[in-house]
Design a protein around this motif. Structure first.
Motif, PDB file in Angstrom:
ATOM      1  N   GLU A  20     -25.390  58.379 -42.463  1.00 25.56           N
ATOM      2  CA  GLU A  20     -24.979  57.033 -42.876  1.00 25.56           C
ATOM      3  C   GLU A  20     -23.756  56.667 -42.047  1.00 25.56           C
ATOM      4  O   GLU A  20     -22.893  57.502 -41.797  1.00 25.56           O
ATOM      5  CB  GLU A  20     -24.621  57.005 -44.361  1.00 25.56           C
ATOM      6  CG  GLU A  20     -24.124  55.632 -44.823  1.00 25.56           C
ATOM      7  CD  GLU A  20     -23.985  55.550 -46.331  1.00 25.56           C
ATOM      8  OE1 GLU A  20     -24.986  55.210 -46.992  1.00 25.56           O
ATOM      9  OE2 GLU A  20     -22.892  55.820 -46.851  1.00 25.56           O
ATOM     10  N   GLY A  33     -25.066  51.438 -42.860  1.00 22.81           N
ATOM     11  CA  GLY A  33     -26.448  51.561 -42.395  1.00 22.81           C
ATOM     12  C   GLY A  33     -26.828  53.026 -42.461  1.00 22.81           C
ATOM     13  O   GLY A  33     -25.965  53.897 -42.315  1.00 22.81           O
ATOM     14  N   ARG A 118     -25.275  44.525 -40.033  1.00 24.24           N
ATOM     15  CA  ARG A 118     -24.945  44.114 -41.405  1.00 24.24           C
ATOM     16  C   ARG A 118     -23.521  43.550 -41.493  1.00 24.24           C
ATOM     17  O   ARG A 118     -23.282  42.551 -42.171  1.00 24.24           O
ATOM     18  CB  ARG A 118     -25.055  45.306 -42.360  1.00 24.24           C
ATOM     19  CG  ARG A 118     -26.477  45.696 -42.657  1.00 24.24           C
ATOM     20  CD  ARG A 118     -26.543  46.642 -43.851  1.00 24.24           C
ATOM     21  NE  ARG A 118     -27.930  46.836 -44.221  1.00 24.24           N
ATOM     22  CZ  ARG A 118     -28.632  45.972 -44.945  1.00 24.24           C
ATOM     23  NH1 ARG A 118     -28.053  44.889 -45.424  1.00 24.24           N
ATOM     24  NH2 ARG A 118     -29.903  46.191 -45.196  1.00 24.24           N
ATOM     25  N   ASP A 372     -31.369  52.164 -48.001  1.00 26.30           N
ATOM     26  CA  ASP A 372     -31.161  51.121 -46.990  1.00 26.30           C
ATOM     27  C   ASP A 372     -32.405  50.219 -46.915  1.00 26.30           C
ATOM     28  O   ASP A 372     -33.526  50.707 -46.768  1.00 26.30           O
ATOM     29  CB  ASP A 372     -30.914  51.786 -45.627  1.00 26.30           C
ATOM     30  CG  ASP A 372     -30.546  50.792 -44.546  1.00 26.30           C
ATOM     31  OD1 ASP A 372     -29.458  50.922 -43.978  1.00 26.30           O
ATOM     32  OD2 ASP A 372     -31.355  49.884 -44.251  1.00 26.30           O
ATOM     33  N   THR A 374     -32.904  47.565 -44.723  1.00 21.85           N
ATOM     34  CA  THR A 374     -32.918  46.771 -43.486  1.00 21.85           C
ATOM     35  C   THR A 374     -34.320  46.304 -43.084  1.00 21.85           C
ATOM     36  O   THR A 374     -34.490  45.179 -42.618  1.00 21.85           O
ATOM     37  CB  THR A 374     -32.304  47.596 -42.333  1.00 21.85           C
ATOM     38  OG1 THR A 374     -30.991  47.977 -42.722  1.00 21.85           O
ATOM     39  CG2 THR A 374     -32.250  46.802 -41.047  1.00 21.85           C
TER      40      THR A 374
END
Ligand code: PGA
Ligand code: ZN
Length: 427
Positions: A20, A33, A118, A372, A374
């Motif tokens: 991370e 992320g 992000r 996550d 994304t």
């Protein structure tokens, strides 16, 4: 401006460590992320850096990748503008210096790349999908929901890795997702009534011992009907054979590890063709091996006008391999996994190249995932029209679906759910 980049070792959905990253901007924005991790990984993927120290996490530790973030990457990115994702990724790639990101680790680089995207979105007060996709990023994906697992993802008798349902007849994403959960529960009931296990595989799908891939397909069709939906109208099917796992050692020959069946490339193509003629299967992923370019040409010539032929291990989200495939006429679709290539900007480039060539692109999770989300935003931003993110039974999968529910709600009237149009790229 990037003030600081921090790496840490966290745990993924299989209980293995992963990376991370946390990015701090000068305006106090903080964003994170995380890198996912595959099991049936393609040979040509960017390198996931593991410590191989048997004393920690059975050798799977990512301490070195984390250290690379806290040292080289932190030093490289300090003072850079997080919103210029391409420049950020380029700077990390230069610092890495290898083709497959093996020095710093694709897991380290990707986690930072996502965190920067992000952070940039947050600093601009934009949702991630809006930042990445601009005002045209409003196309929700049809779930390609894996509800029955086999292959390397399950300890059962089934060789095909994934059997998926696609709610193409729903009016919007929320309805499609609801339909999928209803079929998932209907399938659970059906398996129980046959005395089969309802324990799940890595991506949350059931993993019963069945006699054949056809048996799995029949179970799913029955579950669709039991839930009150019509196969071929409300739902179509998709499969991921993940056949790069079926290497026999002999060129041009496939050995299915569980059933011990042997196939040539031509025989496998004929097998897929027969299944697609008999059942409403609209998409087959990795129907042939990642190095069987000739087989892929043959399969595409035979099936490409009717069936979506998805290259996952074949293309590994890599524009060089995709370019080769486009030139040779291999497949008509690419699976998009951020960590196969290892950065957000290269992922965007792969999707763009696919769309320009008339190939569909499918945003995808990995079998080892984190919270996550994304890929949910990525799917909407780039209008991929399809997302592969597992069954509604494990929170790391559900997190992506729930994020898509929020995005659809936020988009309101401007949200587009493509239905059958998912098999065509949006222009
Ligand atoms: P993986 O599987 O994440 O284990 O590679 C997913 C897939 O093959 O699509
Ligand atoms: Zn796959």
């Amino acid at each position: 401006t990037i003030e600081r980049v921090i790496g840490r070792e966290i745990i993924d959905s299989r209980g293995n460590p992963t990376v991370e990253a946390e990015v701090h901007l000068a305006d106090k924005t903080v964003a994170r992320g995380a890198a996912p991790s595959g099991a049936s990984t393609g040979e040509f993927e960017a390198l996931e850096l593991r410590d191989n120290d048997e004393g920690r996490f059975g050798g799977k530790g990512v301490g070195q990748a984390v250290k690379n973030i806290n040292t080289v990457i932190d030093q490289t990115l300090r003072g850079m503008d997080a919103s210029d994702i391409y420049a950020v990724d380029q700077a990390m790639m230069r610092a890495d210096g290898t083709k497959d990101k093996s020095k710093l680790g694709a897991n380290a680089i990707l986690a930072v790349s996502i965190a920067c995207a992000r952070a940039a979105a947050q600093a601009l007060h934009l949702p991630l999908y809006r930042y990445l996709g601009g005002i045209s990023g409003n196309r929700l994906p049809v779930p390609m929901m894996n509800i029955l697992n086999g292959g390397a993802h399950a300890a059962n008798t089934v060789d095909v890795q994934e059997f998926m349902i696609m709610p193409v007849g729903a009016v919007n994403f929320a309805e499609g997702l609801r339909w999928c959960t209803e079929v998932f529960h209907a399938l659970a009931g059906l398996l129980r009534s046959r005395g089969l296990t309802t324990s799940v595989g890595d991506e949350g799908g059931f993993a019963p011992d069945l006699d054949s891939d056809e048996d799995a397909i029949r179970c799913i069709l029955e579950a669709i009907e039991k839930a009150g939906y019509q196969p071929g109208v409300d739902f179509v099917l998709a499969m991921d054979a993940a056949s790069s796992e079926w290497k026999s050692g002999d060129k041009g020959e496939y050995l299915l590890p569980k059933s011990q069946q042997r196939f040539t490339s031509a025989e496998l193509v004929a097998h897929w063709q027969a299944l697609c003629e008999k059942y409403p299967i609209y998409s087959i992923e990795d129907g042939l091996d990642e190095e069987d370019w000739e087989g892929w040409q043959m399969m595409t010539a035979a099936l490409g006008d009717r069936v979506q032929l998805v290259g996952d291990d074949l293309f590994v989200t890599n524009t060089q391999r995709l370019k080769k495939g486009i030139e040779l006429g291999c497949g008509n679709s690419i699976l998009i996994k951020l960590n196969q290539v290892g950065s957000v900007s290269e992922t965007l480039e792969a999707i763009k190249m696919a769309h320009e060539a008339g190939y569909t692109a499918i945003a995808s999770h990995r079998s080892g995932e984190t919270e996550d989300t994304t890929i949910a935003d990525l799917a909407v931003a780039l209008g991929t029209g399809q997302i592969k993110t597992g069954a509604p039974s494990r929170s790391e999968r559900v997190a992506k679906y729930n994020q898509l529910l929020r995005i659809e709600e936020q988009l309101g009237e401007s949200a587009v759910y493509p239905g059958f149009g998912a098999f065509h790229i949006s222009r």
